[in-house]
Design a protein around this motif. Sequence first.
Motif, PDB file in Angstrom:
ATOM      1  N   SER A 299       0.818  -1.202   0.000  1.00  0.00           N
ATOM      2  CA  SER A 299       0.000   0.000   0.000  1.00  0.00           C
ATOM      3  C   SER A 299       0.860   1.263   0.000  1.00  0.00           C
ATOM      4  O   SER A 299       2.005   1.254   0.440  1.00  0.00           O
ATOM      5  CB  SER A 299      -0.919   0.001   1.228  1.00  0.00           C
ATOM      6  N   HIS A 300       0.279   2.340  -0.468  1.00  0.00           N
ATOM      7  CA  HIS A 300       0.955   3.644  -0.485  1.00  0.00           C
ATOM      8  C   HIS A 300       1.124   4.191   0.923  1.00  0.00           C
ATOM      9  O   HIS A 300       2.183   4.703   1.288  1.00  0.00           O
ATOM     10  CB  HIS A 300       0.139   4.623  -1.333  1.00  0.00           C
ATOM     11  N   SER A 301       0.058   4.109   1.713  1.00  0.00           N
ATOM     12  CA  SER A 301       0.061   4.665   3.068  1.00  0.00           C
ATOM     13  C   SER A 301      -0.576   3.664   4.022  1.00  0.00           C
ATOM     14  O   SER A 301      -1.601   3.060   3.696  1.00  0.00           O
ATOM     15  CB  SER A 301      -0.744   5.962   3.118  1.00  0.00           C
TER      16      SER A 301
ATOM     17  N   ILE B 229      -4.219   2.688  -1.115  1.00  0.00           N
ATOM     18  CA  ILE B 229      -3.432   2.440  -2.320  1.00  0.00           C
ATOM     19  C   ILE B 229      -3.539   3.701  -3.166  1.00  0.00           C
ATOM     20  O   ILE B 229      -4.531   4.431  -3.093  1.00  0.00           O
ATOM     21  CB  ILE B 229      -3.905   1.181  -3.090  1.00  0.00           C
ATOM     22  N   SER B 230      -2.509   4.005  -3.934  1.00  0.00           N
ATOM     23  CA  SER B 230      -2.513   5.252  -4.686  1.00  0.00           C
ATOM     24  C   SER B 230      -1.442   5.257  -5.758  1.00  0.00           C
ATOM     25  O   SER B 230      -0.423   4.575  -5.629  1.00  0.00           O
ATOM     26  CB  SER B 230      -2.266   6.428  -3.734  1.00  0.00           C
ATOM     27  N   ASP B 231      -1.686   6.077  -6.785  1.00  0.00           N
ATOM     28  CA  ASP B 231      -0.640   6.344  -7.762  1.00  0.00           C
ATOM     29  C   ASP B 231       0.262   7.479  -7.276  1.00  0.00           C
ATOM     30  O   ASP B 231       1.273   7.774  -7.878  1.00  0.00           O
ATOM     31  CB  ASP B 231      -1.241   6.667  -9.132  1.00  0.00           C
ATOM     32  N   GLY B 232      -0.116   8.121  -6.168  1.00  0.00           N
ATOM     33  CA  GLY B 232       0.676   9.200  -5.600  1.00  0.00           C
ATOM     34  C   GLY B 232       0.564  10.502  -6.367  1.00  0.00           C
ATOM     35  O   GLY B 232       1.180  11.498  -5.993  1.00  0.00           O
TER      36      GLY B 232
ATOM     37  N   ALA C  27      -6.497   7.829  -5.246  1.00  0.00           N
ATOM     38  CA  ALA C  27      -6.210   6.959  -4.108  1.00  0.00           C
ATOM     39  C   ALA C  27      -7.503   6.272  -3.682  1.00  0.00           C
ATOM     40  O   ALA C  27      -8.600   6.761  -3.944  1.00  0.00           O
ATOM     41  CB  ALA C  27      -5.636   7.763  -2.943  1.00  0.00           C
TER      42      ALA C  27
ATOM     43  N   CYS D 270      -4.739  14.132  -4.001  1.00  0.00           N
ATOM     44  CA  CYS D 270      -5.474  13.012  -4.602  1.00  0.00           C
ATOM     45  C   CYS D 270      -6.979  13.062  -4.353  1.00  0.00           C
ATOM     46  O   CYS D 270      -7.430  13.458  -3.283  1.00  0.00           O
ATOM     47  CB  CYS D 270      -4.945  11.682  -4.056  1.00  0.00           C
TER      48      CYS D 270
ATOM     49  N   LEU E  85      -1.910  12.183   1.191  1.00  0.00           N
ATOM     50  CA  LEU E  85      -2.429  12.156  -0.183  1.00  0.00           C
ATOM     51  C   LEU E  85      -3.156  13.469  -0.495  1.00  0.00           C
ATOM     52  O   LEU E  85      -4.274  13.460  -1.012  1.00  0.00           O
ATOM     53  CB  LEU E  85      -3.400  10.978  -0.341  1.00  0.00           C
TER      54      LEU E  85
END
Length: 140
Positions: free
Chosen positions: A41-43, A60-63, A67, A98, A95
């Motif tokens: 996961s992103h964060s 989850i994210s593309d940043g 997200a 986002c 984020l």
Amino acid sequence: MKFSLQLNCENIDWNNVSELLKRVGMGFYDGDVHRKAFENSHSVVFAFDGKQLIGFGRAISDGAYEAAVYDIAVVPEYQGKGVGKSIVESIMQRLPQCNIILFASPGKEPFYKKLHFRKMKTGMALFIKEEQMQSDGFIE
């Protein structure tokens, strides 16, 4: 109420993650499956009262601009004490640029509405366990 937040996956007992999700009536898997999900996961945010895991969440994210928030869970005796709010706000702070989507457990929508989330009119889902998700109230 005092609690601490951890923003990484170090020293997490993944079986406790699975048990907490089970306890609050959310979907759960074997601890190793949750480890993989959180580590990818992103964060991530884990909340502790001392050494006791009392809640967590992840995104989850593309940043860049999209997200999705998942697995926000707080043990029942700590709900309503700011733990969930702190978890979600911590994720959102990481984020800021986002758009953020999430799906809430049925009945938890008012909690997310207080955090400025709004119902989507175009949300769609394709679930592996479609019948279970329908009986749990997630899909029509």
